[in-house]
Design a protein around this motif. Structure first.
Motif, PDB file in Angstrom:
ATOM      1  N   UNK A  79       0.936  -1.514  -0.092  1.00  0.00           N
ATOM      2  CA  UNK A  79      -0.039  -0.019  -0.306  1.00  0.00           C
ATOM      3  C   UNK A  79       0.930   1.135   0.032  1.00  0.00           C
ATOM      4  N   UNK A  80       1.825   0.981  -0.585  1.00  0.00           N
ATOM      5  CA  UNK A  80       3.451   2.019  -0.386  1.00  0.00           C
ATOM      6  C   UNK A  80       4.585   1.465   0.179  1.00  0.00           C
ATOM      7  N   UNK A  81       5.027   2.990   0.648  1.00  0.00           N
ATOM      8  CA  UNK A  81       6.628   2.252   1.191  1.00  0.00           C
ATOM      9  C   UNK A  81       6.468   3.605   2.493  1.00  0.00           C
ATOM     10  N   UNK A  82       6.363   2.743   3.128  1.00  0.00           N
ATOM     11  CA  UNK A  82       7.064   3.419   4.731  1.00  0.00           C
ATOM     12  C   UNK A  82       8.524   4.117   4.811  1.00  0.00           C
ATOM     13  N   UNK A  83       9.577   4.442   5.146  1.00  0.00           N
ATOM     14  CA  UNK A  83      10.638   4.773   5.058  1.00  0.00           C
ATOM     15  C   UNK A  83      10.607   4.712   7.116  1.00  0.00           C
ATOM     16  N   UNK A  84      11.760   4.136   7.330  1.00  0.00           N
ATOM     17  CA  UNK A  84      12.039   3.418   8.657  1.00  0.00           C
ATOM     18  C   UNK A  84      11.550   2.208   9.313  1.00  0.00           C
TER      19      UNK A  84
END
Length: 755
Positions: free
Chosen positions: A612-617
């Motif tokens: 559903x998209x990429x979340x950094x960290x």
């Protein structure tokens, strides 16, 4: 031999589990499930089988019909079951979930709670694997460096050393401390259940430790903040609480501008007069004719003397330090035109719940939904410049105001304050009233978005979104439609490659594309035969050989070099389109000059979310948003159904203009041969000033990593570790502060739960 050294023995406990509480056996040929949970606390028991003390790897595979499942294991050392001797296990749908546990003494009985809800399920795998201590310690440290933010950037050895040193300082055993950290990587916090705990342990501690504005900056530079408050037949008790929340602000340089929209209740006018006499900072305009909220808000604006305007509804509450935090940010960011905070709701008993922890400036999300909402503060000059509130969009007047300000806004003059400064009163009316209000607001919101597109002369139209109070913007495609070059690297794997290619060719309404198959040393005769057949039967398909060791970045860079298209599509060979307009949607977004990389909504074959998209960290470098959520889930504040700007998207299905790809130097062949090359590409694109974007309107299946396989060998794990370390060294600070995410949300899990 290596496997033997890691573990002592496997114990299959599935046949020995006996239903004890709220569980019934299912005897129905129409269902695939074996068991039915009849309530919120189903329990299996295992007795008369002693598990010896020591380290174990628990392995569970649970198939179920729920959106998600959290299992729990309780152990009885002879004194009954209790929470202190329990282990949480968030279940991964369709996969075996593993977690390490340590049994301090022989176990007399074991209890297994498969779900926390009523539902159907089947236990496909339930094993305890006895481990040698050295291997258990290795697995524990590996998870900590992968999943726990405290040990990010550390090697396994450094993480263990840190725990040893900390345990010595605290006077506790290293194992106790290590297991405490390990346990936290399995806790999936529920927003409703744990928000009160978060307020007590996180928010209050942050408030106590923060040095606020009045302690840092002299009073001579304090900005005047004018709060506009339209009222109409307000509930007196709630109105008083609202006004008192302003009077009780820790920051004193404010002006409360109230416009009463000809309330029929004399109690409202009497209340306002009382407060006006009580505090000279309170100004009231008593309107003679009811003109609805936009007209009343404009009357309130006419009273404004401050440089900044804050928006407040007549039954809501400001947090005590709300204006103090706003003033602090204004002083630190004098260029700010818009500031906004996080918010939550408060029920009729005064209990806070449902926190909305927002991302930083996100223009495409604002077109999809008014995610900014409360608390909103806008530069007075800008509000005047756009003409104040507009008549005819009542119900979404704040969203309309923000959209008319949007041409003047950009990331460097918008400030998001990641703190809950506004409490939105949740008072329910009748069902008919609520339904009418929602329809009224949705219609007004659609008009606001449509009018914005017309004013800016954008080649797009707006329509209702797939969730309430959301909107979809359809962007047009230039004529003639640009050529798209879809690059599909592959090696053998006919069983996944053939469905992928055939689905792209048959389920893609966008006609102007070329399909470039990049063959990385295929040897399978069936695969080679298929490649010959598909190129001879469809002129859009070509095959190009890449006779080198696997390097995802190098293969695709080679493909871009031979591509003829204006747009490049990076496509995995285990992708299958679902909706025929997937490519049309992605091309329409990628052709926007301000947009860089465009990602799609990807599902596992079992219809749970893969991407559903990429979340950094998350996990140290990056993780996928809403992973394992069900296909139709709304996601965090509907974000699984909203077009939005994200820092990165996966290259399993990614489009961008060829000029942008070349501008940033393509994929990193040297440092990122396999993993994180897509995240790196997206960050380079963002660094050049483009906005990356994810759309839920391009839907595809993704059989993740089927072709390449898992990182389950020593050499693969070392390579993955090197690539993660490179990403940390290259993008470190940015990986720790994703503007598309909120710092109060977890970096351990991929579910938007509280940190």
């Amino acid at each position: 031999m290596l496997k033997f050294l890691k573990s002592l023995f496997h114990i299959n406990l599935s046949p020995r589990l006996k239903p004890e509480v709220a569980i019934e056996c299912v005897d129905d040929a129409k269902t695939v499930f074996d068991w039915c949970s009849k309530g919120s606390d189903p329990q299996f028991l295992l007795k008369n089988h002693t598990l010896n003390a020591g380290w174990y790897m628990v392995e569970i595979e649970l198939r179920h019909d729920q959106p998600c499942a959290d299992s729990k294991i309780y152990v009885d050392y002879g004194e009954g079951f209790n929470e202190d001797d329990s282990f949480s296990i968030p279940i991964k749908f369709g996969r075996i979930t593993k977690r390490l546990i340590y049994l301090s003494s022989p176990v007399q009985a074991l209890r297994f709670d498969p779900l926390e809800t009523a539902g159907m399920f089947t236990i496909r795998h339930f094993h305890f694997v006895k481990l040698f201590p050295f291997f258990a310690k290795d697995r524990l440290s590996q998870r900590l460096v992968n999943m726990h933010f405290k040990f990010r950037n550390m090697s396994k050895e450094s993480a263990l050393k840190h725990i040893y040193e900390e345990s010595n300082k605290k006077g506790c055993g290293w194992q106790e401390l290590a297991l405490n950290y390990y346990e936290k990587t399995f806790i999936k916090k529920r927003q409703v259940r744990d928000y009160a705990e978060w307020i007590e342990k996180v928010e209050i501690n942050n408030l106590k430790s923060r040095k606020y504005y009045n302690e840092e900056v002299g009073r001579d530079v304090q900005p005047l903040i004018s709060i506009i408050l339209p009222t109409f037949n307000s509930n007196i008790d709630l109105l008083k609480e609202c006004i008192e929340s302003v009077i009780n602000q820790t920051y004193g340089k404010w002006q409360l501008c109230i416009a009463d929209d000809a309330s029929q209740s004399s109690m409202v006018r009497d209340c306002l007069k009382k407060y006006q006499e009580l505090d000279p900072r309170i100004y009231v305009d008593y309107r003679k004719n009811n003109g609805h909220i936009s007209a009343a808000s404009n009357s309130a604006l006419s009273l404004v003397k401050g440089d900044y305007i804050a928006l407040l509804d007549h039954d809501d509450i400001l947090a005590p330090k709300a204006l103090q935090r706003v003033a602090e940010e204004i002083v630190q960011n004098p260029q700010a035109l818009l500031l906004y905070s996080d918010e939550d709701k408060v029920d009729k008993y005064g209990e806070r719940y449902d926190p909305h922890l927002k991302p930083s400036w996100n223009p495409d999300l604002l077109l999809s939904q008014n995610y900014i909402c409360h608390l909103t503060i806008i530069k007075t000059q800008l509000v005047s410049q756009v003409g104040g509130y507009r008549i005819g969009v009542e119900g979404s007047q704040d969203h309309d105001l923000l959209l008319r300000c949007m041409p003047y806004l950009e990331s460097n003059n918008v400030v998001h304050i990641p703190e809950v400064l506004y409490h939105w009163r949740a008072i329910s009316g009748s069902t008919a009233q609520e339904s009418s209000a929602k329809n009224y607001a949705a219609t007004a919101g659609l008009k606001a978005v449509s009018d914005y597109l017309k004013r800016e002369d954008l080649s797009a139209t707006a329509e209702p979104g797939t969730v309430p109070n959301s909107y979809r913007v359809r962007w047009s495609i230039p004529e003639p439609a640009p050529l798209v070059s879809l690059l599909v690297p592959t090696r053998d794997g006919i069983d996944i490659l053939k469905p992928c290619i055939e689905a792209i060719l048959s389920k893609t309404n966008y006609s102007n594309f070329e399909l470039i198959i990049l063959d990385n040393q295929s040897r399978c005769k069936e695969t080679l035969r298929f490649l010959e057949e598909v190129t001879s039967s469809d002129s859009r398909v070509s095959v190009h050989r890449w006779d080198h060791p696997f390097n995802y970045s190098a293969i695709n860079n080679y493909g871009v070099g031979i591509a003829k298209g204006e747009i490049i599509g990076l496509i995995n060979n285990d992708i299958e389109p679902i909706n025929v307009l997937w490519l049309t949607e992605m091309v329409s977004q990628a052709m926007r000059p301000e947009i860089g990389c465009v990602g799609a909504k990807l599902y596992y074959p079992n219809d749970t979310i893969q991407h559903g998209g990429v979340i950094l960290g998350i996990g140290g470098v990056a993780g996928h948003s809403h992973k394992y959520f069900c296909r139709n889930d709304y996601g965090y504040f509907s974000r699984l159904h909203l077009v939005q700007n994200l820092s990165a998207v996966t290259a399993a299905c990614l489009l961008l203009r060829k000029e942008v790809f070349e501008q940033v130097g393509g994929l990193d062949e040297k440092n990122l041969a396999v993993a994180f090359n897509d995240v790196d590409l997206c960050l380079k694109v963002r660094e050049e000033g483009y906005r990356n974007l994810w759309t839920p309107y391009a839907e595809l299946y993704h059989h993740e990593s089927v072709s390449r396989g898992a990182d389950n060998t020593v050499s693969k794990r070392r390579r993955a570790q090197r690539e993660a370390e490179y990403m940390r060294s290259r993008w470190g600070e940015q990986l720790d502060s994703d503007p598309a995410y909120n710092p109060n949300l977890t970096l351990v899990h991929e579910d938007f739960s509280l940190a």
